[in-house]
Design a protein around this motif. Structure first.
Motif, PDB file in Angstrom:
ATOM      1  N   ARG A  34       0.837  -1.214   0.000  1.00  0.00           N
ATOM      2  CA  ARG A  34       0.000   0.000   0.000  1.00  0.00           C
ATOM      3  C   ARG A  34       0.865   1.254   0.000  1.00  0.00           C
ATOM      4  O   ARG A  34       0.534   2.244  -0.662  1.00  0.00           O
ATOM      5  CB  ARG A  34      -0.937   0.001   1.205  1.00  0.00           C
ATOM      6  CG  ARG A  34      -2.178  -0.853   1.038  1.00  0.00           C
ATOM      7  CD  ARG A  34      -3.175  -0.601   2.168  1.00  0.00           C
ATOM      8  NE  ARG A  34      -4.430  -1.252   1.910  1.00  0.00           N
ATOM      9  CZ  ARG A  34      -5.429  -0.732   1.201  1.00  0.00           C
ATOM     10  NH1 ARG A  34      -5.283   0.475   0.681  1.00  0.00           N
ATOM     11  NH2 ARG A  34      -6.548  -1.381   1.016  1.00  0.00           N
ATOM     12  N   HIS A 101      -5.343   3.888   3.391  1.00  0.00           N
ATOM     13  CA  HIS A 101      -6.528   3.851   2.528  1.00  0.00           C
ATOM     14  C   HIS A 101      -7.159   5.237   2.422  1.00  0.00           C
ATOM     15  O   HIS A 101      -7.563   5.674   1.332  1.00  0.00           O
ATOM     16  CB  HIS A 101      -7.540   2.853   3.096  1.00  0.00           C
ATOM     17  CG  HIS A 101      -8.861   2.869   2.402  1.00  0.00           C
ATOM     18  ND1 HIS A 101      -9.066   2.303   1.162  1.00  0.00           N
ATOM     19  CD2 HIS A 101     -10.060   3.401   2.764  1.00  0.00           C
ATOM     20  CE1 HIS A 101     -10.333   2.476   0.790  1.00  0.00           C
ATOM     21  NE2 HIS A 101     -10.950   3.139   1.744  1.00  0.00           N
ATOM     22  N   GLU A 104      -5.087   7.363   0.124  1.00  0.00           N
ATOM     23  CA  GLU A 104      -5.309   6.928  -1.255  1.00  0.00           C
ATOM     24  C   GLU A 104      -6.542   7.604  -1.843  1.00  0.00           C
ATOM     25  O   GLU A 104      -6.537   8.066  -2.993  1.00  0.00           O
ATOM     26  CB  GLU A 104      -5.476   5.411  -1.316  1.00  0.00           C
ATOM     27  CG  GLU A 104      -4.190   4.627  -1.202  1.00  0.00           C
ATOM     28  CD  GLU A 104      -4.435   3.136  -1.304  1.00  0.00           C
ATOM     29  OE1 GLU A 104      -5.559   2.735  -1.686  1.00  0.00           O
ATOM     30  OE2 GLU A 104      -3.513   2.360  -1.004  1.00  0.00           O
ATOM     31  N   ARG A 248     -10.823   0.200   8.810  1.00  0.00           N
ATOM     32  CA  ARG A 248     -10.698   1.056   7.630  1.00  0.00           C
ATOM     33  C   ARG A 248     -11.969   1.859   7.390  1.00  0.00           C
ATOM     34  O   ARG A 248     -11.911   3.077   7.158  1.00  0.00           O
ATOM     35  CB  ARG A 248     -10.392   0.195   6.407  1.00  0.00           C
ATOM     36  CG  ARG A 248     -10.196   0.987   5.114  1.00  0.00           C
ATOM     37  CD  ARG A 248      -9.908   0.043   3.971  1.00  0.00           C
ATOM     38  NE  ARG A 248     -11.039  -0.842   3.712  1.00  0.00           N
ATOM     39  CZ  ARG A 248     -10.971  -1.949   2.966  1.00  0.00           C
ATOM     40  NH1 ARG A 248      -9.818  -2.325   2.452  1.00  0.00           N
ATOM     41  NH2 ARG A 248     -12.039  -2.682   2.772  1.00  0.00           N
TER      42      ARG A 248
END
Length: 272
Positions: A34, A101, A104, A248
């Motif tokens: 990631r 995340h 991103e 998440r």
């Protein structure tokens, strides 16, 4: 405002083929993949930039504390400055993966609005991950030298003068409720302005706050005397029993709602 220097890691060679059925990645491998993907996304993003802290050396390791900076449209020196920290214990990377995340998403869509200066530190205990020996940095002093990663974060706080901090952590035990804690210099009623229980539905939420005027002895608020104004710190405590997927989802919802509410709160105050 000048753009931070972008530092790209070397790309690992891809496997010649993928198995038909692959096992779930270990947290450390998923973190590396990631992080690599996010460095690549940041290279082409007009709003998210890779800006790791200065290199550190430990036990023959040469490493950086990863940092990503988000400059929203029309960001200026007067914009809201926030720092988000996660990964104080490299033995549990769920908060780290959740924060990667979140960044991103920022790199793909600048959805948090205008006038925001955001610094994101997804993994503080980076040397603990590299040496496979967690340092458990959550309760370490930010004022007494000793831990290189914390010393770098303290230096960053003094130079950037953030208005507020957000910490993502895991709460031990079997409790299934999210804990939200507000500390530092905040006006009466600011907690309700920053977030509402409905923003985190359907999860149960427990709210706590330190007494007004209390200066914590731990974390970045311990540096308040070195700053031009007293910031606040908001901690999101997620249940230890939750899966990485729940971490998440809750982290993404929490950060988006909190930042949008706080920007709206500041905009409203400017027009009073």
């Amino acid at each position: 405002m000048s753009r931070p220097r972008i530092s790209l890691p070397e790309r690992r060679a891809e496997a010649a083929y993928a198995p038909a059925v692959s096992a779930p990645l270990s947290p450390s491998i998923e973190f590396n993949e990631r992080l690599t993907r996010l460095y690549t996304l940041a290279q082409g993003s007009p709003y998210v930039f890779s800006s790791p802290l200065v290199p550190l050396f430990r036990q023959d390791f040469h490493y950086h504390v990863p940092r990503f900076v988000y400059f929203g449209p029309y960001t200026s020196d007067q914009s809201l400055r926030l720092a988000i920290h996660a990964g104080f214990d490299s033995a549990d990377l769920r908060g780290t993966l959740a924060l990667l995340h979140f960044v991103e998403r920022l790199a793909l869509t600048a959805e948090l609005g205008q006038g925001l200066d955001l610094s994101v530190f997804p993994l503080v205990d980076i040397s603990g991950l590299l040496t496979q020996n967690s340092q458990a940095l959550a309760d370490r002093s930010w004022t007494a030298p000793g831990v290189p990663e914390i010393d770098l974060l303290a230096r960053d706080v003094r130079s950037r003068a953030y208005h507020g901090f957000v910490r993502i952590e895991t709460i031990p035990g079997n409790d299934d409720a999210i804990t939200v804690r507000l500390r530092g210099n905040f006006a009466e009623g600011l907690g309700e302005e920053l977030l509402d229980s409905a923003d985190l539905a359907p999860w149960s939420v427990r709210w706590t706050a330190d007494a007004y005027g209390t200066v914590p002895a731990d974390g970045p608020l311990a540096l308040s005397d070195d700053l031009p104004f007293a910031p606040f710190e908001l901690t999101l405590g997620l249940p230890a029993a939750w899966s990485p997927e729940l971490h998440r989802e809750a982290t993404t919802v929490f950060l988006k709602k909190f930042i949008q509410r706080h920007l709206a709160y500041l905009a409203y105050g400017q027009h009073l």
